[in-house]
Design a protein around this motif. Sequence first.
Motif, PDB file in Angstrom:
ATOM      1  N   ASN A 184       0.825  -1.214   0.000  1.00 45.44           N
ATOM      2  CA  ASN A 184       0.000   0.000   0.000  1.00 45.44           C
ATOM      3  C   ASN A 184       0.855   1.260   0.000  1.00 45.44           C
ATOM      4  O   ASN A 184       0.469   2.288  -0.571  1.00 45.44           O
ATOM      5  CB  ASN A 184      -0.980  -0.002   1.175  1.00 45.44           C
ATOM      6  N   GLN A 185       2.040   1.185   0.616  1.00 43.99           N
ATOM      7  CA  GLN A 185       2.937   2.341   0.604  1.00 43.99           C
ATOM      8  C   GLN A 185       3.491   2.607  -0.792  1.00 43.99           C
ATOM      9  O   GLN A 185       3.728   3.758  -1.163  1.00 43.99           O
ATOM     10  CB  GLN A 185       4.069   2.108   1.602  1.00 43.99           C
ATOM     11  N   TRP A 186       3.684   1.563  -1.590  1.00 40.71           N
ATOM     12  CA  TRP A 186       4.161   1.760  -2.961  1.00 40.71           C
ATOM     13  C   TRP A 186       3.188   2.642  -3.742  1.00 40.71           C
ATOM     14  O   TRP A 186       3.601   3.537  -4.480  1.00 40.71           O
ATOM     15  CB  TRP A 186       4.275   0.420  -3.689  1.00 40.71           C
ATOM     16  N   LEU A 217       1.716   8.907  -5.743  1.00 36.42           N
ATOM     17  CA  LEU A 217       0.627   9.840  -6.012  1.00 36.42           C
ATOM     18  C   LEU A 217       1.114  11.215  -6.444  1.00 36.42           C
ATOM     19  O   LEU A 217       2.161  11.691  -6.009  1.00 36.42           O
ATOM     20  CB  LEU A 217      -0.256   9.981  -4.773  1.00 36.42           C
ATOM     21  N   GLU A 218       0.303  11.829  -7.307  1.00 36.75           N
ATOM     22  CA  GLU A 218       0.531  13.193  -7.768  1.00 36.75           C
ATOM     23  C   GLU A 218      -0.632  14.070  -7.295  1.00 36.75           C
ATOM     24  O   GLU A 218      -1.634  13.576  -6.770  1.00 36.75           O
ATOM     25  CB  GLU A 218       0.598  13.227  -9.300  1.00 36.75           C
ATOM     26  N   GLU A 219      -0.509  15.362  -7.514  1.00 38.17           N
ATOM     27  CA  GLU A 219      -1.578  16.285  -7.156  1.00 38.17           C
ATOM     28  C   GLU A 219      -2.861  15.918  -7.893  1.00 38.17           C
ATOM     29  O   GLU A 219      -2.841  15.579  -9.080  1.00 38.17           O
ATOM     30  CB  GLU A 219      -1.160  17.716  -7.503  1.00 38.17           C
ATOM     31  N   ASP A 220      -3.982  15.967  -7.185  1.00 35.72           N
ATOM     32  CA  ASP A 220      -5.315  15.667  -7.710  1.00 35.72           C
ATOM     33  C   ASP A 220      -5.520  14.182  -8.008  1.00 35.72           C
ATOM     34  O   ASP A 220      -6.431  13.831  -8.767  1.00 35.72           O
ATOM     35  CB  ASP A 220      -5.635  16.492  -8.966  1.00 35.72           C
ATOM     36  N   ASP A 221      -4.734  13.308  -7.418  1.00 36.31           N
ATOM     37  CA  ASP A 221      -4.933  11.868  -7.584  1.00 36.31           C
ATOM     38  C   ASP A 221      -5.895  11.326  -6.524  1.00 36.31           C
ATOM     39  O   ASP A 221      -6.052  11.899  -5.438  1.00 36.31           O
ATOM     40  CB  ASP A 221      -3.610  11.114  -7.471  1.00 36.31           C
ATOM     41  N   VAL A 222      -6.511  10.198  -6.868  1.00 35.68           N
ATOM     42  CA  VAL A 222      -7.355   9.447  -5.931  1.00 35.68           C
ATOM     43  C   VAL A 222      -6.923   7.987  -5.986  1.00 35.68           C
ATOM     44  O   VAL A 222      -6.878   7.392  -7.066  1.00 35.68           O
ATOM     45  CB  VAL A 222      -8.847   9.562  -6.283  1.00 35.68           C
ATOM     46  N   VAL A 223      -6.585   7.405  -4.838  1.00 37.12           N
ATOM     47  CA  VAL A 223      -6.254   5.987  -4.765  1.00 37.12           C
ATOM     48  C   VAL A 223      -7.539   5.175  -4.879  1.00 37.12           C
ATOM     49  O   VAL A 223      -8.506   5.418  -4.143  1.00 37.12           O
ATOM     50  CB  VAL A 223      -5.555   5.654  -3.426  1.00 37.12           C
ATOM     51  N   VAL A 224      -7.568   4.205  -5.787  1.00 38.78           N
ATOM     52  CA  VAL A 224      -8.744   3.343  -5.977  1.00 38.78           C
ATOM     53  C   VAL A 224      -8.274   1.901  -5.812  1.00 38.78           C
ATOM     54  O   VAL A 224      -7.515   1.395  -6.636  1.00 38.78           O
ATOM     55  CB  VAL A 224      -9.379   3.551  -7.359  1.00 38.78           C
ATOM     56  N   VAL A 225      -8.720   1.239  -4.728  1.00 38.45           N
ATOM     57  CA  VAL A 225      -8.162  -0.046  -4.345  1.00 38.45           C
ATOM     58  C   VAL A 225      -9.239  -1.110  -4.196  1.00 38.45           C
ATOM     59  O   VAL A 225     -10.205  -0.934  -3.440  1.00 38.45           O
ATOM     60  CB  VAL A 225      -7.400   0.065  -2.999  1.00 38.45           C
TER      61      VAL A 225
END
Length: 301
Positions: free
Chosen positions: A105-107, A112-120
């Motif tokens: 999950n740390q990878w 991430l960049e600005e305006d990103d959303v993690v989708v898992v």
Amino acid sequence: MKFDNPEDIVQITPLWKGERFPNGRPKVPEDVLRRIRKITLEEAWGPLWNRGYQFQFEGDFKIIHPDKIMVGRAVTAVMVPKRPDLHETLLQYGHEQEGRKGFFNQWVIDSLEEDDVVVVDMFDKVHLGTYVGGNLSTAISTRTKRGGAVIWGGIRDNQQVVEIDNINVFYRGSDPTAIADVTMVGMNVPTRIGRAVCLPGDVVLGTPAGVIFIPPHIAELAAEQAEKSQVRDIFGFVRLKEGTYSTAQIDSPWNSTLKGDFINWFQNDPAAADYRHLNWEKEIAEARKHDGDGPQSSVRL
């Protein structure tokens, strides 16, 4: 296999013709993200559904900030239950061949960049399935500025996460346990979130009703159609309050008189100022083709 492989990302997003991140992920312009922040989930849903994208919405979430809208570009990850041989092979590969640090999950969060959303896709695991807690949510906040996370699984440290105002987190449940017994088998790959499918670079729109994943090549079209719907409604509400038209006239296809009234209002009324980047030439041309057929066959602007 490689994690976050540019060739794979470009291969699965061929309809996107705009700018990409170095890893190949579609980079929908910031202006389009800004416009999508102002539209409703239903307004975004319509253009997708009508084009065959019928598995883009999922609503069965808990939300850290239920009153806040979340918009950003998807960074996806797929987790599976731990199988020791696969787990050790992939963890070792990431550390030794790709120079990644920490756990899976740390990878993702470190990328991430600005305006990103993690989708898992955490396969709906909550106990020992807490993808983020206070520390990683703070890292998401720092990196994305106004993004967040959509987790088909769990989170922890809710009391800390709720204090982070500039992001939002959509999740299935919470648990005090840390993440364990899971393996990441894909990063920036197609991801299933409940009934929905998300690809890297999709525009994620999170609302109180749930989350919709907007394909990047449709994002600007969705924003434009939503804005046109909004400004038509503003005009309609004004004229209905004035008693100028009946609800039947507003809701039916517009005749030439009503269309002309709208265009004059659109060009001059301060209430339409935020929408004047919109172009109506196509709609006007289509409407003119039908003017001789009577008001019920006119094309609505």
